[in-house]
Design a protein around this motif. Sequence first.
Motif, PDB file in Angstrom:
ATOM      1  N   ALA A 180      -4.827  -4.773 -16.685  1.00 50.93           N
ATOM      2  CA  ALA A 180      -6.126  -4.310 -17.159  1.00 50.93           C
ATOM      3  C   ALA A 180      -6.765  -3.366 -16.144  1.00 50.93           C
ATOM      4  O   ALA A 180      -7.354  -2.353 -16.510  1.00 50.93           O
ATOM      5  CB  ALA A 180      -7.047  -5.500 -17.432  1.00 50.93           C
ATOM      6  N   PHE A 181      -6.649  -3.694 -14.856  1.00 51.38           N
ATOM      7  CA  PHE A 181      -7.171  -2.809 -13.823  1.00 51.38           C
ATOM      8  C   PHE A 181      -6.497  -1.444 -13.894  1.00 51.38           C
ATOM      9  O   PHE A 181      -7.156  -0.403 -13.830  1.00 51.38           O
ATOM     10  CB  PHE A 181      -6.941  -3.402 -12.424  1.00 51.38           C
ATOM     11  N   GLU A 182      -5.174  -1.444 -14.011  1.00 46.21           N
ATOM     12  CA  GLU A 182      -4.440  -0.180 -13.973  1.00 46.21           C
ATOM     13  C   GLU A 182      -4.698   0.654 -15.222  1.00 46.21           C
ATOM     14  O   GLU A 182      -4.835   1.878 -15.144  1.00 46.21           O
ATOM     15  CB  GLU A 182      -2.958  -0.473 -13.797  1.00 46.21           C
ATOM     16  N   LEU A 183      -4.770   0.011 -16.382  1.00 49.43           N
ATOM     17  CA  LEU A 183      -5.051   0.755 -17.609  1.00 49.43           C
ATOM     18  C   LEU A 183      -6.453   1.346 -17.583  1.00 49.43           C
ATOM     19  O   LEU A 183      -6.708   2.386 -18.188  1.00 49.43           O
ATOM     20  CB  LEU A 183      -4.886  -0.167 -18.824  1.00 49.43           C
ATOM     21  N   SER A 184      -7.374   0.684 -16.894  1.00 49.25           N
ATOM     22  CA  SER A 184      -8.751   1.182 -16.813  1.00 49.25           C
ATOM     23  C   SER A 184      -8.956   2.116 -15.630  1.00 49.25           C
ATOM     24  O   SER A 184     -10.046   2.632 -15.429  1.00 49.25           O
ATOM     25  CB  SER A 184      -9.731   0.002 -16.692  1.00 49.25           C
ATOM     26  N   ALA A 185      -7.912   2.308 -14.821  1.00 51.41           N
ATOM     27  CA  ALA A 185      -7.968   3.168 -13.626  1.00 51.41           C
ATOM     28  C   ALA A 185      -9.007   2.691 -12.631  1.00 51.41           C
ATOM     29  O   ALA A 185      -9.663   3.488 -11.960  1.00 51.41           O
ATOM     30  CB  ALA A 185      -8.228   4.624 -14.012  1.00 51.41           C
ATOM     31  N   VAL A 186      -9.179   1.380 -12.533  1.00 44.30           N
ATOM     32  CA  VAL A 186     -10.110   0.796 -11.563  1.00 44.30           C
ATOM     33  C   VAL A 186      -9.316   0.374 -10.333  1.00 44.30           C
ATOM     34  O   VAL A 186      -8.277  -0.286 -10.452  1.00 44.30           O
ATOM     35  CB  VAL A 186     -10.848  -0.420 -12.168  1.00 44.30           C
ATOM     36  N   ASP A 187      -9.801   0.739  -9.150  1.00 47.58           N
ATOM     37  CA  ASP A 187      -9.095   0.409  -7.917  1.00 47.58           C
ATOM     38  C   ASP A 187      -9.266  -1.064  -7.579  1.00 47.58           C
ATOM     39  O   ASP A 187     -10.323  -1.655  -7.795  1.00 47.58           O
ATOM     40  CB  ASP A 187      -9.632   1.251  -6.762  1.00 47.58           C
ATOM     41  N   TYR A 188      -8.205  -1.643  -7.018  1.00 47.84           N
ATOM     42  CA  TYR A 188      -8.263  -3.057  -6.657  1.00 47.84           C
ATOM     43  C   TYR A 188      -7.367  -3.312  -5.450  1.00 47.84           C
ATOM     44  O   TYR A 188      -6.440  -2.545  -5.151  1.00 47.84           O
ATOM     45  CB  TYR A 188      -7.816  -3.937  -7.829  1.00 47.84           C
ATOM     46  N   LEU A 189      -7.654  -4.400  -4.749  1.00 45.07           N
ATOM     47  CA  LEU A 189      -6.816  -4.884  -3.664  1.00 45.07           C
ATOM     48  C   LEU A 189      -6.456  -6.326  -3.957  1.00 45.07           C
ATOM     49  O   LEU A 189      -7.336  -7.136  -4.277  1.00 45.07           O
ATOM     50  CB  LEU A 189      -7.564  -4.808  -2.325  1.00 45.07           C
ATOM     51  N   LEU A 190      -5.181  -6.653  -3.863  1.00 45.64           N
ATOM     52  CA  LEU A 190      -4.752  -8.022  -4.084  1.00 45.64           C
ATOM     53  C   LEU A 190      -4.877  -8.834  -2.800  1.00 45.64           C
ATOM     54  O   LEU A 190      -4.525  -8.364  -1.716  1.00 45.64           O
ATOM     55  CB  LEU A 190      -3.298  -8.045  -4.557  1.00 45.64           C
ATOM     56  N   LYS A 191      -5.414 -10.035  -2.928  1.00 40.34           N
ATOM     57  CA  LYS A 191      -5.454 -10.948  -1.793  1.00 40.34           C
ATOM     58  C   LYS A 191      -4.123 -11.685  -1.694  1.00 40.34           C
ATOM     59  O   LYS A 191      -3.521 -11.999  -2.727  1.00 40.34           O
ATOM     60  CB  LYS A 191      -6.592 -11.962  -1.978  1.00 40.34           C
ATOM     61  N   PRO A 192      -3.630 -11.945  -0.481  1.00 35.32           N
ATOM     62  CA  PRO A 192      -4.222 -11.625   0.817  1.00 35.32           C
ATOM     63  C   PRO A 192      -4.142 -10.129   1.130  1.00 35.32           C
ATOM     64  O   PRO A 192      -3.157  -9.472   0.768  1.00 35.32           O
ATOM     65  CB  PRO A 192      -3.379 -12.442   1.792  1.00 35.32           C
ATOM     66  N   LEU A 193      -5.169  -9.619   1.771  1.00 38.34           N
ATOM     67  CA  LEU A 193      -5.280  -8.192   2.030  1.00 38.34           C
ATOM     68  C   LEU A 193      -4.299  -7.742   3.103  1.00 38.34           C
ATOM     69  O   LEU A 193      -4.001  -8.478   4.043  1.00 38.34           O
ATOM     70  CB  LEU A 193      -6.707  -7.845   2.457  1.00 38.34           C
ATOM     71  N   ARG A 194      -3.815  -6.520   2.949  1.00 38.24           N
ATOM     72  CA  ARG A 194      -2.909  -5.904   3.923  1.00 38.24           C
ATOM     73  C   ARG A 194      -3.495  -4.576   4.391  1.00 38.24           C
ATOM     74  O   ARG A 194      -4.094  -3.838   3.605  1.00 38.24           O
ATOM     75  CB  ARG A 194      -1.524  -5.667   3.298  1.00 38.24           C
ATOM     76  N   ALA A 195      -3.270  -4.260   5.652  1.00 42.84           N
ATOM     77  CA  ALA A 195      -3.885  -3.079   6.270  1.00 42.84           C
ATOM     78  C   ALA A 195      -3.550  -1.797   5.519  1.00 42.84           C
ATOM     79  O   ALA A 195      -4.437  -0.989   5.222  1.00 42.84           O
ATOM     80  CB  ALA A 195      -3.453  -2.972   7.730  1.00 42.84           C
ATOM     81  N   GLN A 196      -2.269  -1.578   5.199  1.00 45.39           N
ATOM     82  CA  GLN A 196      -1.872  -0.335   4.546  1.00 45.39           C
ATOM     83  C   GLN A 196      -2.494  -0.210   3.166  1.00 45.39           C
ATOM     84  O   GLN A 196      -2.906   0.873   2.746  1.00 45.39           O
ATOM     85  CB  GLN A 196      -0.348  -0.253   4.435  1.00 45.39           C
ATOM     86  N   ASN A 197      -2.597  -1.327   2.439  1.00 42.91           N
ATOM     87  CA  ASN A 197      -3.202  -1.301   1.105  1.00 42.91           C
ATOM     88  C   ASN A 197      -4.683  -0.955   1.176  1.00 42.91           C
ATOM     89  O   ASN A 197      -5.207  -0.231   0.315  1.00 42.91           O
ATOM     90  CB  ASN A 197      -3.009  -2.647   0.415  1.00 42.91           C
ATOM     91  N   VAL A 198      -5.359  -1.486   2.188  1.00 43.46           N
ATOM     92  CA  VAL A 198      -6.781  -1.172   2.370  1.00 43.46           C
ATOM     93  C   VAL A 198      -6.958   0.313   2.662  1.00 43.46           C
ATOM     94  O   VAL A 198      -7.816   0.985   2.074  1.00 43.46           O
ATOM     95  CB  VAL A 198      -7.389  -2.025   3.509  1.00 43.46           C
ATOM     96  N   LEU A 199      -6.143   0.852   3.560  1.00 45.52           N
ATOM     97  CA  LEU A 199      -6.224   2.272   3.906  1.00 45.52           C
ATOM     98  C   LEU A 199      -5.972   3.150   2.682  1.00 45.52           C
ATOM     99  O   LEU A 199      -6.711   4.103   2.414  1.00 45.52           O
ATOM    100  CB  LEU A 199      -5.205   2.596   5.002  1.00 45.52           C
ATOM    101  N   THR A 200      -4.940   2.831   1.915  1.00 47.38           N
ATOM    102  CA  THR A 200      -4.609   3.607   0.716  1.00 47.38           C
ATOM    103  C   THR A 200      -5.753   3.582  -0.291  1.00 47.38           C
ATOM    104  O   THR A 200      -6.119   4.608  -0.878  1.00 47.38           O
ATOM    105  CB  THR A 200      -3.332   3.063   0.061  1.00 47.38           C
ATOM    106  N   ALA A 201      -6.338   2.398  -0.502  1.00 48.34           N
ATOM    107  CA  ALA A 201      -7.438   2.254  -1.460  1.00 48.34           C
ATOM    108  C   ALA A 201      -8.663   3.052  -1.021  1.00 48.34           C
ATOM    109  O   ALA A 201      -9.333   3.695  -1.841  1.00 48.34           O
ATOM    110  CB  ALA A 201      -7.798   0.785  -1.631  1.00 48.34           C
TER     111      ALA A 201
END
Length: 248
Positions: free
Chosen positions: A91-112
Amino acid sequence: MKAILIDDEPKARRLLEVLLKENCPKVTRIIQAEDLLSGVALIKEEEPQLVFLDIEMPEHSGLEILNFIDKESFNFEIIFTTAYSEYAIQAFELSAVDYLLKPLRAQNVLTAVEKAITNLGASRINLKLEELKEALSSAQFKKIALPVSNGIRFVPFDEIMLLEADGMYTKISTIQEEIFISKPLRHFVDLLDKIPIFYRPHRSFLINLSFIQQYVKSDGGYILMDNGKSVSISKDKKEEFLELVNTI
């Protein structure tokens, strides 16, 4: 840039703050809130560029932010933090809404963060949130968000005839027009994998089964769509396709 972190878990807020400080130098000020209402108050007071918002919080879900901020006031980007299921992630991807999955990772945070900075002022976040909220509440997907030159275009599934690979682009034929999107066909194949009306008869095509006009046996067999487009069928897909259309 200024960021507000809204999460009811102090440890989650501290971890995200550390990751931002260590990996995202463009974020120069970080403010925390422990629930949605206090976070909304800070948004109105501080006018941040980025808001990190947990979905599952007591009293008010992060998705309820639409109830407390006027649509015209959405001049910031939201990045949801979530431990949601695969269904919700679609649902997030179809709506083009940005998200981060927990547990958080440094590279994912930077990319977001980099993506959010790029989208600032052009992503129509309020519209995307409405689509996301509807998809999650109804357990039914109806539209896909397409990134176009001037923002986001929401197109209902039942208006998309076919998608065709064009190098690193995808040409999407709807009942009204053709739209070129700067993403490869594989992106849409993965995104629409669980939407049953879409089928991939060939590596270069993804079609909406509702718009098949005819299966033609000559020339090795191909599909004729309602808009007159001829779609190839891979040899290893022909039997599967014929079985599929016989059940429609």
